[in-house]
Design a protein around this motif. Sequence first.
Motif, PDB file in Angstrom:
ATOM      1  N   GLU A  13       0.829  -1.203   0.000  1.00  0.00           N
ATOM      2  CA  GLU A  13       0.000   0.000   0.000  1.00  0.00           C
ATOM      3  C   GLU A  13       0.865   1.256   0.000  1.00  0.00           C
ATOM      4  OE1 GLU A  13       0.320  -1.694   4.082  1.00  0.00           O
ATOM      5  OE2 GLU A  13      -0.666  -2.478   2.353  1.00  0.00           O
ATOM      6  N   PHE A  32      -6.926   4.095  -1.645  1.00  0.00           N
ATOM      7  CA  PHE A  32      -7.522   3.168  -0.681  1.00  0.00           C
ATOM      8  C   PHE A  32      -8.357   2.110  -1.396  1.00  0.00           C
ATOM      9  CE2 PHE A  32     -10.985   1.913   2.190  1.00  0.00           C
ATOM     10  CZ  PHE A  32     -10.240   1.399   3.243  1.00  0.00           C
ATOM     11  N   THR A  33      -9.169   2.535  -2.348  1.00  0.00           N
ATOM     12  CA  THR A  33      -9.988   1.562  -3.074  1.00  0.00           C
ATOM     13  C   THR A  33      -9.123   0.629  -3.915  1.00  0.00           C
ATOM     14  OG1 THR A  33     -10.372   3.149  -4.855  1.00  0.00           O
ATOM     15  CG2 THR A  33     -12.032   3.022  -3.138  1.00  0.00           C
ATOM     16  N   SER A  36      -7.444  -1.828  -1.503  1.00  0.00           N
ATOM     17  CA  SER A  36      -8.432  -2.785  -0.985  1.00  0.00           C
ATOM     18  C   SER A  36      -8.769  -3.825  -2.043  1.00  0.00           C
ATOM     19  CB  SER A  36      -9.708  -2.061  -0.565  1.00  0.00           C
ATOM     20  OG  SER A  36      -9.452  -1.230   0.512  1.00  0.00           O
ATOM     21  N   ASP A  40      -8.120  -7.848  -1.760  1.00  0.00           N
ATOM     22  CA  ASP A  40      -9.199  -8.824  -1.940  1.00  0.00           C
ATOM     23  C   ASP A  40      -8.862  -9.825  -3.045  1.00  0.00           C
ATOM     24  OD1 ASP A  40     -10.692  -7.692   0.064  1.00  0.00           O
ATOM     25  OD2 ASP A  40     -11.828  -6.393  -1.282  1.00  0.00           O
ATOM     26  N   LYS A  56      -4.845  -5.228   7.292  1.00  0.00           N
ATOM     27  CA  LYS A  56      -4.229  -4.174   6.483  1.00  0.00           C
ATOM     28  C   LYS A  56      -5.264  -3.127   6.073  1.00  0.00           C
ATOM     29  CE  LYS A  56      -0.333  -6.689   4.672  1.00  0.00           C
ATOM     30  NZ  LYS A  56       0.601  -6.772   3.573  1.00  0.00           N
ATOM     31  N   LYS A  57      -6.466  -3.577   5.687  1.00  0.00           N
ATOM     32  CA  LYS A  57      -7.512  -2.634   5.299  1.00  0.00           C
ATOM     33  C   LYS A  57      -7.965  -1.799   6.487  1.00  0.00           C
ATOM     34  CE  LYS A  57     -10.177  -5.591   3.009  1.00  0.00           C
ATOM     35  NZ  LYS A  57     -11.301  -6.069   2.183  1.00  0.00           N
TER      36      LYS A  57
END
Length: 70
Positions: A13, A32-33, A36, A40, A56-57
């Motif tokens: 990240e 962020f998106t 994420s 996933d 982490k998220k």
Amino acid sequence: HVRSRRQRQMCKETGFRDAVTAGDAAKIKSEFTDASRSLDMAVSKGVIHANNAANKKSAMAKLANKAGVR
């Protein structure tokens, strides 16, 4: 093996952390998106554990909230 390593590298990240230090709200939200989504994807491929991605998220969400985004 190489694919897993590439997928794990995508989970970093760093772009999100750079956006937080810069303080750009729109960039923080987009990074962020993206982070994420990559986390996933790594979970669905079995590269990292689901709880690891959730931790982490959560940490990223805390940073985003502290920066005034969300």
